[in-house]
Design a protein around this motif. Structure first.
Motif, mmCIF file in Angstrom:
data_model
loop_
_atom_site.group_PDB
_atom_site.id
_atom_site.type_symbol
_atom_site.label_atom_id
_atom_site.label_comp_id
_atom_site.label_asym_id
_atom_site.label_seq_id
_atom_site.Cartn_x
_atom_site.Cartn_y
_atom_site.Cartn_z
ATOM 1 N N VAL A 42 0.850 -1.192 0.000
ATOM 2 C CA VAL A 42 0.000 0.000 0.000
ATOM 3 C C VAL A 42 0.886 1.242 0.000
ATOM 4 O O VAL A 42 0.646 2.192 -0.741
ATOM 5 C CB VAL A 42 -0.941 0.006 1.226
ATOM 6 N N GLU A 43 1.909 1.230 0.862
ATOM 7 C CA GLU A 43 2.885 2.314 0.946
ATOM 8 C C GLU A 43 4.282 1.704 0.967
ATOM 9 O O GLU A 43 4.793 1.354 2.027
ATOM 10 C CB GLU A 43 2.661 3.146 2.210
ATOM 11 N N GLN A 45 7.311 2.879 0.714
ATOM 12 C CA GLN A 45 8.346 3.544 1.523
ATOM 13 C C GLN A 45 8.202 3.186 3.003
ATOM 14 O O GLN A 45 9.187 3.106 3.723
ATOM 15 C CB GLN A 45 8.290 5.069 1.360
ATOM 16 N N ALA A 46 6.985 2.994 3.466
ATOM 17 C CA ALA A 46 6.739 2.654 4.869
ATOM 18 C C ALA A 46 6.627 1.136 5.069
ATOM 19 O O ALA A 46 6.416 0.687 6.185
ATOM 20 C CB ALA A 46 5.462 3.336 5.347
#
Length: 74
Positions: A42-43, A45-46
């Motif tokens: 979903v993200e 980078q995180a």
């Protein structure tokens, strides 16, 4: 360098030759797999994921060696 493939389904290991061409092909495949999995996040980078983006497989024999079993409840 020795290459050892461990087959979880058959519970056996096999030694394979690793020449520069094979190493390059393996590196390319691993990088492709990483890119694919990051694309499912979903993200990215995180490192955030939704479990529904990672469907379960039908072959439960493969699950025996999976380090993510607790997450899926199997």
């Amino acid at each position: 360098i020795r290459g050892i493939v461990y087959n979880l389904v058959d519970d056996r290991q096999e030694e394979v030759g690793l020449d520069p061409t094979t190493l390059e092909a393996v590196e390319t495949e691993i990088k492709g797999d990483i890119a694919h999995l990051r694309g499912l996040l979903v993200e990215p980078q995180a490192n955030l994921a939704e479990i529904n983006r990672f469907p379960m497989i039908d072959d439960r024999a493969i699950c025996r060696g999976c380090q993510f079993r607790e997450l899926c409840g199997r």
